[in-house]
Design an enzyme around this catalytic site. Structure first.
Site, PDB file in Angstrom:
ATOM      1  N   ARG A  15       0.828  -1.195   0.000  1.00 37.96           N
ATOM      2  CA  ARG A  15       0.000   0.000   0.000  1.00 37.96           C
ATOM      3  C   ARG A  15       0.874   1.261   0.000  1.00 37.96           C
ATOM      4  O   ARG A  15       2.065   1.202   0.278  1.00 37.96           O
ATOM      5  CB  ARG A  15      -0.914   0.008   1.227  1.00 37.96           C
ATOM      6  CG  ARG A  15      -2.026  -1.009   1.204  1.00 37.96           C
ATOM      7  CD  ARG A  15      -2.773  -1.072   2.535  1.00 37.96           C
ATOM      8  NE  ARG A  15      -1.964  -1.660   3.595  1.00 37.96           N
ATOM      9  CZ  ARG A  15      -2.353  -1.785   4.862  1.00 37.96           C
ATOM     10  NH1 ARG A  15      -3.534  -1.336   5.221  1.00 37.96           N
ATOM     11  NH2 ARG A  15      -1.568  -2.344   5.760  1.00 37.96           N
ATOM     12  N   LYS A  74       1.842   2.231   7.356  1.00 39.34           N
ATOM     13  CA  LYS A  74       2.216   1.481   8.550  1.00 39.34           C
ATOM     14  C   LYS A  74       3.231   2.252   9.384  1.00 39.34           C
ATOM     15  O   LYS A  74       3.836   3.226   8.945  1.00 39.34           O
ATOM     16  CB  LYS A  74       2.792   0.109   8.163  1.00 39.34           C
ATOM     17  CG  LYS A  74       1.769  -0.818   7.533  1.00 39.34           C
ATOM     18  CD  LYS A  74       0.581  -1.090   8.444  1.00 39.34           C
ATOM     19  CE  LYS A  74       0.947  -1.917   9.656  1.00 39.34           C
ATOM     20  NZ  LYS A  74      -0.220  -2.178  10.527  1.00 39.34           N
ATOM     21  N   TYR A  93      -0.850   4.649  10.601  1.00 35.62           N
ATOM     22  CA  TYR A  93      -1.184   3.684  11.643  1.00 35.62           C
ATOM     23  C   TYR A  93       0.034   3.497  12.537  1.00 35.62           C
ATOM     24  O   TYR A  93       1.162   3.365  12.038  1.00 35.62           O
ATOM     25  CB  TYR A  93      -1.564   2.327  11.038  1.00 35.62           C
ATOM     26  CG  TYR A  93      -2.915   2.300  10.370  1.00 35.62           C
ATOM     27  CD1 TYR A  93      -4.076   2.498  11.099  1.00 35.62           C
ATOM     28  CD2 TYR A  93      -3.034   2.053   9.002  1.00 35.62           C
ATOM     29  CE1 TYR A  93      -5.323   2.469  10.494  1.00 35.62           C
ATOM     30  CE2 TYR A  93      -4.271   2.018   8.381  1.00 35.62           C
ATOM     31  CZ  TYR A  93      -5.409   2.228   9.128  1.00 35.62           C
ATOM     32  OH  TYR A  93      -6.642   2.202   8.526  1.00 35.62           O
ATOM     33  N   HIS A  95      -0.374   1.872  16.277  1.00 38.48           N
ATOM     34  CA  HIS A  95      -0.600   0.737  17.184  1.00 38.48           C
ATOM     35  C   HIS A  95       0.501   0.666  18.247  1.00 38.48           C
ATOM     36  O   HIS A  95       1.156  -0.358  18.445  1.00 38.48           O
ATOM     37  CB  HIS A  95      -0.662  -0.574  16.394  1.00 38.48           C
ATOM     38  CG  HIS A  95      -1.782  -0.610  15.396  1.00 38.48           C
ATOM     39  ND1 HIS A  95      -3.104  -0.719  15.770  1.00 38.48           N
ATOM     40  CD2 HIS A  95      -1.780  -0.546  14.033  1.00 38.48           C
ATOM     41  CE1 HIS A  95      -3.876  -0.729  14.682  1.00 38.48           C
ATOM     42  NE2 HIS A  95      -3.098  -0.618  13.629  1.00 38.48           N
ATOM     43  N   GLU A 117      -5.606   4.950  13.803  1.00 38.83           N
ATOM     44  CA  GLU A 117      -6.504   4.052  14.522  1.00 38.83           C
ATOM     45  C   GLU A 117      -7.161   4.662  15.749  1.00 38.83           C
ATOM     46  O   GLU A 117      -8.097   4.082  16.308  1.00 38.83           O
ATOM     47  CB  GLU A 117      -5.784   2.753  14.915  1.00 38.83           C
ATOM     48  CG  GLU A 117      -4.780   2.885  16.036  1.00 38.83           C
ATOM     49  CD  GLU A 117      -3.391   3.275  15.562  1.00 38.83           C
ATOM     50  OE1 GLU A 117      -2.463   3.248  16.387  1.00 38.83           O
ATOM     51  OE2 GLU A 117      -3.233   3.617  14.357  1.00 38.83           O
ATOM     52  N   ARG A 202     -24.786  -4.659  20.589  1.00 38.85           N
ATOM     53  CA  ARG A 202     -24.162  -5.104  19.342  1.00 38.85           C
ATOM     54  C   ARG A 202     -24.724  -6.457  18.901  1.00 38.85           C
ATOM     55  O   ARG A 202     -24.965  -6.683  17.704  1.00 38.85           O
ATOM     56  CB  ARG A 202     -22.643  -5.198  19.513  1.00 38.85           C
ATOM     57  CG  ARG A 202     -21.891  -5.472  18.207  1.00 38.85           C
ATOM     58  CD  ARG A 202     -22.030  -4.323  17.235  1.00 38.85           C
ATOM     59  NE  ARG A 202     -21.419  -4.628  15.941  1.00 38.85           N
ATOM     60  CZ  ARG A 202     -21.364  -3.793  14.910  1.00 38.85           C
ATOM     61  NH1 ARG A 202     -21.891  -2.586  15.026  1.00 38.85           N
ATOM     62  NH2 ARG A 202     -20.805  -4.145  13.775  1.00 38.85           N
ATOM     63  N   VAL A 238     -11.097  -8.667  18.271  1.00 40.68           N
ATOM     64  CA  VAL A 238     -11.291  -7.852  19.471  1.00 40.68           C
ATOM     65  C   VAL A 238     -10.586  -6.509  19.304  1.00 40.68           C
ATOM     66  O   VAL A 238      -9.450  -6.456  18.823  1.00 40.68           O
ATOM     67  CB  VAL A 238     -10.744  -8.589  20.707  1.00 40.68           C
ATOM     68  CG1 VAL A 238     -10.877  -7.727  21.950  1.00 40.68           C
ATOM     69  CG2 VAL A 238     -11.459  -9.913  20.892  1.00 40.68           C
ATOM     70  N   LEU A 239     -11.230  -5.445  19.719  1.00 48.62           N
ATOM     71  CA  LEU A 239     -10.619  -4.116  19.649  1.00 48.62           C
ATOM     72  C   LEU A 239     -10.956  -3.325  20.902  1.00 48.62           C
ATOM     73  O   LEU A 239     -12.129  -3.189  21.270  1.00 48.62           O
ATOM     74  CB  LEU A 239     -11.123  -3.348  18.426  1.00 48.62           C
ATOM     75  CG  LEU A 239     -10.676  -1.881  18.333  1.00 48.62           C
ATOM     76  CD1 LEU A 239      -9.165  -1.798  18.119  1.00 48.62           C
ATOM     77  CD2 LEU A 239     -11.421  -1.142  17.232  1.00 48.62           C
ATOM     78  N   ASP A 269      -2.312  -6.609  15.670  1.00 45.43           N
ATOM     79  CA  ASP A 269      -1.789  -5.234  15.673  1.00 45.43           C
ATOM     80  C   ASP A 269      -1.717  -4.658  17.077  1.00 45.43           C
ATOM     81  O   ASP A 269      -0.866  -3.823  17.371  1.00 45.43           O
ATOM     82  CB  ASP A 269      -2.674  -4.319  14.821  1.00 45.43           C
ATOM     83  CG  ASP A 269      -2.149  -4.163  13.405  1.00 45.43           C
ATOM     84  OD1 ASP A 269      -0.936  -4.265  13.214  1.00 45.43           O
ATOM     85  OD2 ASP A 269      -2.970  -3.943  12.499  1.00 45.43           O
ATOM     86  N   PRO A 298       0.213  -8.762  10.748  1.00 43.88           N
ATOM     87  CA  PRO A 298      -0.361  -7.509  11.251  1.00 43.88           C
ATOM     88  C   PRO A 298      -0.775  -6.514  10.175  1.00 43.88           C
ATOM     89  O   PRO A 298      -1.391  -5.504  10.494  1.00 43.88           O
ATOM     90  CB  PRO A 298       0.766  -6.937  12.126  1.00 43.88           C
ATOM     91  CG  PRO A 298       2.007  -7.488  11.533  1.00 43.88           C
ATOM     92  CD  PRO A 298       1.660  -8.848  10.995  1.00 43.88           C
TER      93      PRO A 298
END
Length: 364
Positions: A15, A74, A93, A95, A117, A202, A238-239, A269, A298
């Site tokens: 990317r 990244k 990003y 993380h 993020e 949710r 999961v976040l 990540d 990741p």
């Protein structure tokens, strides 16, 4: 504003931070954009495409990092740390919760670091994470199905099954964007799908979306221990914004999974939600632990850069324009969502979630 866009150097990361269309939008507003030569090739964009959009082609990363603002995909890697400068804006990003080394390097650089993020709207939505989460969720099932093939080391399960043979079972931990998109693809393939989440609201939304095609369970330790061992494909989705993902699946639970089952942890990540999971790469995406294939790449959307680069830039461009027009801190003062993206400013760790991970670095 002078903006630099380097070539990504993470393993098989194809990317790029800006498309030619985004560059044209910036140059039409009087901003100058320097693109590292060949940086867009992996996404299908040539140097000539960028020249025609008004960009200058930089010979190397060093020339790109001379610019007051750097837009990436990244997080910077070790080779890029010395290129970071004080009074520079880095927009990408990050993380940080998953890497103390990176956090310390960025603090020492003096660079103002704004993370895609953690840019968050008033309703909690994460506009710059959402497009890549959607892609990663869809890819999680695609890659999981691939590694379930016997030739790849898997159980030899076809997720959709065939008449007379049971479908594969996909268990998804987390019903957010990643989990929802993973379920969408898994259901479309004909798999049996179970989603676990801690939000009743949710789960109600997912029931409206999928009806009886997906089993929806409230996530508890006991439920995880009961459901996960029967999964052919387990997807970690999961976040917790800005923080490490909680370890929901213990080694003992993984040990109870059938040999050749597959785990794809999109939460890698942020440290991953499976105890046995460690980061891998596109070059070596899987390893076996407790008889189970683990996939922990990741930068999953890097596998589909033509799609992912455009989706990411569609989301980031309004914020890039705002930073270019107003600079820092005026842009973040003007936009509360962008302000929440600030992780490091003037050599200080400022994001509350990352501060909780590294409290000793707050006043470093």
């Amino acid at each position: 504003m002078h903006i630099g866009v380097p070539k990504e150097i993470k393993d098989q990361e194809f990317r790029i931070g800006l498309t030619p269309a985004a560059v044209r939008a910036l140059t039409d507003h009087g901003h100058r954009v320097a693109i590292e030569t060949q940086a867009g090739i992996g996404s299908g964009f040539s140097d000539q495409d960028y020249i025609e959009a008004g960009a200058q082609i930089a010979p190397d990363a060093a020339a790109v990092y001379e610019q007051p603002m750097v837009v990436k995909v990244k997080e910077p890697l070790l080779a890029e740390y010395p290129l970071l400068r004080k009074d520079q804006i880095l927009f990408t990003y990050l993380h940080l919760a998953a890497s103390r080394e990176l956090t310390e390097a960025l603090l020492q650089s003096g660079t103002t670091c704004i993370a895609y993020e953690t840019v968050a709207l008033a309703d909690g939505r994460l506009p710059l994470l959402t497009p890549m989460s959607a892609i990663a969720g869809r890819l999680a099932v695609q890659f999981g199905a691939r590694f379930l093939e016997k030739q790849q080391g898997g159980r030899g399960v076809l997720l959709g099954g065939v008449p007379g043979v049971a479908s594969g079972h996909v268990v998804i931990l987390g019903g957010g964007i990643v989990g929802t998109e993973a379920a969408r693809i898994a259901v479309g393939m004909g798999a049996r799908v179970t989603i676990l989440d801690v939000s009743l609201d949710r789960l109600a939304y997912l029931e409206d979306l999928f009806g009886s095609r997906v089993e929806l369970l409230f996530s508890t330790r006991q439920t995880i221990e009961q459901v996960v061992p029967g999964a052919d494909l387990l997807i970690g989705a999961v976040l917790v914004t800005g923080r490490r993902a909680p370890k929901l699946v213990s080694r003992e639970v993984v040990r109870r999974m059938r040999s050749g089952s597959v785990i794809v942890d999109v939460a890698v990540d942020q440290g991953g939600c499976v105890e046995t999971l460690r980061p891998t790469s596109h070059s070596a995406p899987v390893y076996i632990d407790e008889g189970v294939l683990h996939y922990g790449v990741p930068n999953m959307p890097g596998a589909v850069p033509w799609t992912a680069t455009q989706a990411l830039t569609n989301a980031t461009l309004p914020y890039v324009v705002k930073l270019a027009e107003l600079g820092f801190p005026a842009a973040t003062d003007h936009d509360p969502a962008l302000a929440l993206g600030i992780n490091i400013a003037h050599g200080r760790l400022v994001h509350p979630a990352v501060q909780q991970v590294f409290p000793d670095l707050i006043h470093a």
